[in-house]
Design a protein around this motif. Structure first.
Motif, PDB file in Angstrom:
ATOM      1  N   THR A  50      92.172  18.231  91.405  1.00  0.00           N
ATOM      2  CA  THR A  50      93.176  17.310  91.938  1.00  0.00           C
ATOM      3  C   THR A  50      92.710  16.795  93.296  1.00  0.00           C
ATOM      4  OG1 THR A  50      95.530  17.064  92.420  1.00  0.00           O
ATOM      5  CG2 THR A  50      94.515  19.109  93.125  1.00  0.00           C
ATOM      6  N   VAL A  51      93.340  15.730  93.769  1.00  0.00           N
ATOM      7  CA  VAL A  51      93.070  15.188  95.109  1.00  0.00           C
ATOM      8  C   VAL A  51      94.372  15.268  95.899  1.00  0.00           C
ATOM      9  CG1 VAL A  51      92.422  13.158  96.457  1.00  0.00           C
ATOM     10  CG2 VAL A  51      91.276  13.618  94.274  1.00  0.00           C
ATOM     11  N   ILE A  52      94.315  15.959  97.033  1.00  0.00           N
ATOM     12  CA  ILE A  52      95.476  16.080  97.907  1.00  0.00           C
ATOM     13  C   ILE A  52      95.092  15.573  99.293  1.00  0.00           C
ATOM     14  CG2 ILE A  52      97.105  17.674  99.019  1.00  0.00           C
ATOM     15  CD1 ILE A  52      96.722  19.530  96.594  1.00  0.00           C
ATOM     16  N   PRO A  61     100.371   6.004 103.832  1.00  0.00           N
ATOM     17  CA  PRO A  61     100.602   6.571 102.499  1.00  0.00           C
ATOM     18  C   PRO A  61      99.615   7.701 102.222  1.00  0.00           C
ATOM     19  CG  PRO A  61      99.428   4.478 102.325  1.00  0.00           C
ATOM     20  CD  PRO A  61      99.787   4.644 103.768  1.00  0.00           C
ATOM     21  N   LEU A  62     100.045   8.670 101.443  1.00  0.00           N
ATOM     22  CA  LEU A  62      99.182   9.819 101.120  1.00  0.00           C
ATOM     23  C   LEU A  62      98.955   9.911  99.613  1.00  0.00           C
ATOM     24  CD1 LEU A  62     100.812  12.392 103.589  1.00  0.00           C
ATOM     25  CD2 LEU A  62      98.728  11.040 103.938  1.00  0.00           C
ATOM     26  N   ASP A  63      98.993   8.744  98.943  1.00  0.00           N
ATOM     27  CA  ASP A  63      98.817   8.699  97.491  1.00  0.00           C
ATOM     28  C   ASP A  63      97.805   7.614  97.131  1.00  0.00           C
ATOM     29  OD1 ASP A  63     100.191   6.380  98.056  1.00  0.00           O
ATOM     30  OD2 ASP A  63     102.056   7.006  97.082  1.00  0.00           O
ATOM     31  N   GLU A  64      97.942   7.039  95.945  1.00  0.00           N
ATOM     32  CA  GLU A  64      96.982   6.040  95.449  1.00  0.00           C
ATOM     33  C   GLU A  64      96.867   4.813  96.344  1.00  0.00           C
ATOM     34  OE1 GLU A  64      99.277   7.508  93.664  1.00  0.00           O
ATOM     35  OE2 GLU A  64      98.347   8.393  91.871  1.00  0.00           O
ATOM     36  N   LYS A  65      97.822   4.593  97.232  1.00  0.00           N
ATOM     37  CA  LYS A  65      97.746   3.443  98.144  1.00  0.00           C
ATOM     38  C   LYS A  65      96.777   3.688  99.297  1.00  0.00           C
ATOM     39  CE  LYS A  65     102.512   2.083  97.186  1.00  0.00           C
ATOM     40  NZ  LYS A  65     103.895   2.097  97.709  1.00  0.00           N
ATOM     41  N   ASN A  66      96.389   4.933  99.481  1.00  0.00           N
ATOM     42  CA  ASN A  66      95.485   5.300 100.577  1.00  0.00           C
ATOM     43  C   ASN A  66      94.034   5.106 100.136  1.00  0.00           C
ATOM     44  OD1 ASN A  66      93.763   7.202 102.197  1.00  0.00           O
ATOM     45  ND2 ASN A  66      95.701   7.475 103.262  1.00  0.00           N
ATOM     46  N   LEU A  67      93.236   4.405 100.952  1.00  0.00           N
ATOM     47  CA  LEU A  67      91.844   4.107 100.568  1.00  0.00           C
ATOM     48  C   LEU A  67      90.987   5.366 100.470  1.00  0.00           C
ATOM     49  CD1 LEU A  67      90.883   0.796 102.422  1.00  0.00           C
ATOM     50  CD2 LEU A  67      90.907   1.195  99.963  1.00  0.00           C
ATOM     51  N   GLN A  70      91.693   6.734  97.119  1.00  0.00           N
ATOM     52  CA  GLN A  70      90.991   5.921  96.116  1.00  0.00           C
ATOM     53  C   GLN A  70      89.496   6.236  96.090  1.00  0.00           C
ATOM     54  OE1 GLN A  70      91.887   1.706  96.599  1.00  0.00           O
ATOM     55  NE2 GLN A  70      93.999   2.187  97.161  1.00  0.00           N
ATOM     56  N   ALA A  71      88.916   6.462  97.272  1.00  0.00           N
ATOM     57  CA  ALA A  71      87.480   6.787  97.351  1.00  0.00           C
ATOM     58  C   ALA A  71      87.189   8.109  96.648  1.00  0.00           C
ATOM     59  CB  ALA A  71      87.040   6.853  98.808  1.00  0.00           C
ATOM     60  N   ALA A  72      88.055   9.110  96.875  1.00  0.00           N
ATOM     61  CA  ALA A  72      87.858  10.413  96.232  1.00  0.00           C
ATOM     62  C   ALA A  72      87.988  10.294  94.713  1.00  0.00           C
ATOM     63  CB  ALA A  72      88.878  11.415  96.775  1.00  0.00           C
ATOM     64  N   LYS A  73      88.993   9.548  94.242  1.00  0.00           N
ATOM     65  CA  LYS A  73      89.163   9.355  92.796  1.00  0.00           C
ATOM     66  C   LYS A  73      87.959   8.640  92.191  1.00  0.00           C
ATOM     67  CE  LYS A  73      93.264  10.512  91.139  1.00  0.00           C
ATOM     68  NZ  LYS A  73      93.382  11.616  90.160  1.00  0.00           N
ATOM     69  N   LEU A  74      87.472   7.608  92.887  1.00  0.00           N
ATOM     70  CA  LEU A  74      86.350   6.827  92.379  1.00  0.00           C
ATOM     71  C   LEU A  74      85.096   7.682  92.228  1.00  0.00           C
ATOM     72  CD1 LEU A  74      85.135   4.037  91.612  1.00  0.00           C
ATOM     73  CD2 LEU A  74      84.692   3.666  94.052  1.00  0.00           C
ATOM     74  N   LYS A  76      84.891  10.918  91.990  1.00  0.00           N
ATOM     75  CA  LYS A  76      85.092  11.949  90.963  1.00  0.00           C
ATOM     76  C   LYS A  76      84.880  11.374  89.560  1.00  0.00           C
ATOM     77  CE  LYS A  76      88.778  14.555  90.992  1.00  0.00           C
ATOM     78  NZ  LYS A  76      88.104  15.740  90.405  1.00  0.00           N
ATOM     79  N   GLU A  77      85.462  10.181  89.338  1.00  0.00           N
ATOM     80  CA  GLU A  77      85.348   9.584  87.997  1.00  0.00           C
ATOM     81  C   GLU A  77      83.926   9.108  87.717  1.00  0.00           C
ATOM     82  OE1 GLU A  77      88.315   6.540  88.111  1.00  0.00           O
ATOM     83  OE2 GLU A  77      89.973   7.995  88.232  1.00  0.00           O
ATOM     84  N   ARG A  78      83.303   8.477  88.697  1.00  0.00           N
ATOM     85  CA  ARG A  78      81.975   7.893  88.481  1.00  0.00           C
ATOM     86  C   ARG A  78      80.912   8.959  88.245  1.00  0.00           C
ATOM     87  NH1 ARG A  78      81.301   2.651  89.856  1.00  0.00           N
ATOM     88  NH2 ARG A  78      83.487   2.672  89.200  1.00  0.00           N
ATOM     89  N   TYR A  79      81.069  10.128  88.890  1.00  0.00           N
ATOM     90  CA  TYR A  79      80.038  11.171  88.780  1.00  0.00           C
ATOM     91  C   TYR A  79      80.552  12.404  88.035  1.00  0.00           C
ATOM     92  CZ  TYR A  79      77.627   8.062  91.876  1.00  0.00           C
ATOM     93  OH  TYR A  79      77.033   6.935  92.406  1.00  0.00           O
ATOM     94  N   ASP A  80      81.685  12.233  87.344  1.00  0.00           N
ATOM     95  CA  ASP A  80      82.230  13.276  86.476  1.00  0.00           C
ATOM     96  C   ASP A  80      82.359  14.615  87.207  1.00  0.00           C
ATOM     97  OD1 ASP A  80      83.299  14.158  84.093  1.00  0.00           O
ATOM     98  OD2 ASP A  80      81.375  14.867  83.322  1.00  0.00           O
ATOM     99  N   VAL A  81      82.972  14.557  88.392  1.00  0.00           N
ATOM    100  CA  VAL A  81      83.188  15.769  89.192  1.00  0.00           C
ATOM    101  C   VAL A  81      84.523  16.388  88.775  1.00  0.00           C
ATOM    102  CG1 VAL A  81      83.501  16.691  91.519  1.00  0.00           C
ATOM    103  CG2 VAL A  81      81.866  14.828  91.124  1.00  0.00           C
TER     104      VAL A  81
END
Length: 284
Positions: A50-52, A61-67, A70-74, A76-81
């Motif tokens: 998870t990302v907290i 904002p401390l959710d998806e609106k925070n860049l 978004q960087a952490a999600k990106l 994680k998804e791009r490098y399958d972390v």
């Protein structure tokens, strides 16, 4: 394991808008550099996927609106972390200020997670990832001083400007970058900054020339919407700052000052005008 990253603010020494592109973005040409006003970011692995995000600042904002989120999600998804991460943002850069605070947080998150998860992603690839998050993020990944073209993602690193003090002041308003660009009539721009002359002043380490060549075509639009930005600029010039310009789409105005003796006078004078005032150095 924990990693720490510094996320410095940027200022525009020049900002020109050439035309509106078919994709809806504007083609820009800018000279950007960084100042020693920075957010500090702590990243720590979590056992669950998870990302907290947390922050001492109550206004972001401390959710998806925070860049940074978004960087952490990106990454994680791009490098399958499959690991989680806890990110704490210690905010010092004012938000919606034209100083790329959110973009610098995103860039620092990319750099930090690259180290935390030992992904060995090269800098140019981190910049490409950053471009998916925002136009200023690629510059913030590597920092320094650069000419930026395209949407801001095409970077040409150049040498640092002559060292000086920078007084930053943000009036108590938030400016929408989209609104400023939306109201800009590119064809009606009469006076454009010269990127070549700004770069030449930097190359020659001529502080006086650099101050003469500062320019931002968005300034007039923002000042029309928010007259206090014009008042702030005039105030800074009266107090003796040698080069004064609005950064980005505003509303922060910065003054370049060569002598430390002037800095306290300008800083104290501006504190009566707005509370967000900072006296810092260029990051050279």
């Amino acid at each position: 394991m924990k990693v720490y990253e510094k996320a410095p603010a940027k200022i525009n020494l020049s900002l020109d808008v050439l035309y509106k592109r078919e994709d809806g973005f504007h083609e820009v040409e800018m000279v950007m550099t960084m100042v020693d006003l920075a957010d500090r970011i702590e990243m720590q692995e979590l056992p669950r996927d998870t990302v907290i995000i947390s922050s001492q600042a109550g206004y972001i904002p401390l959710d998806e609106k925070n860049l940074a989120f978004q960087a952490a999600k990106l990454i994680k998804e791009r490098y399958d972390v499959r690991q989680g991460v806890y990110i704490h943002l210690d905010k010092h850069i004012p938000v919606a200020a034209g100083l790329a605070g959110g973009s610098s947080d995103a860039a620092a998150t990319l750099r930090g997670l690259n180290r935390l998860w030992r992904l060995n992603i090269p800098a140019d690839e981190l910049q490409r990832l950053g471009a998916e998050l925002g136009s200023d993020v690629p510059f913030c990944v590597t920092g320094g001083t650069a000419v930026a073209r395209g949407r801001g993602e095409k970077l040409e690193p150049i040498e640092s400007p002559p060292q000086c003090w920078v007084v930053l002041a943000k009036p108590p308003i938030n400016v929408s970058t989209a609104e400023v660009y939306g109201k800009l009539n590119v064809r009606s721009i009469r006076r454009r900054p010269s990127t070549e002359r700004v770069v030449e002043a930097i190359r020659l380490k001529r502080f006086d020339l650099l101050c003469q060549e500062l320019g931002n075509v968005l300034e007039g639009v923002t000042m029309e919407l928010y007259p206090e930005v014009r008042q702030l600029k005039e105030c800074m010039l009266r107090m003796g700052a040698e080069g004064v310009l609005m950064s980005g789409s505003g509303p922060t105005v910065f003054g370049l000052v060569s002598k430390e003796a002037k800095v306290a006078r300008i800083y104290n004078g501006l504190r009566g005008f707005c509370k967000d005032v900072y006296a810092v150095r260029l990051l050279t």
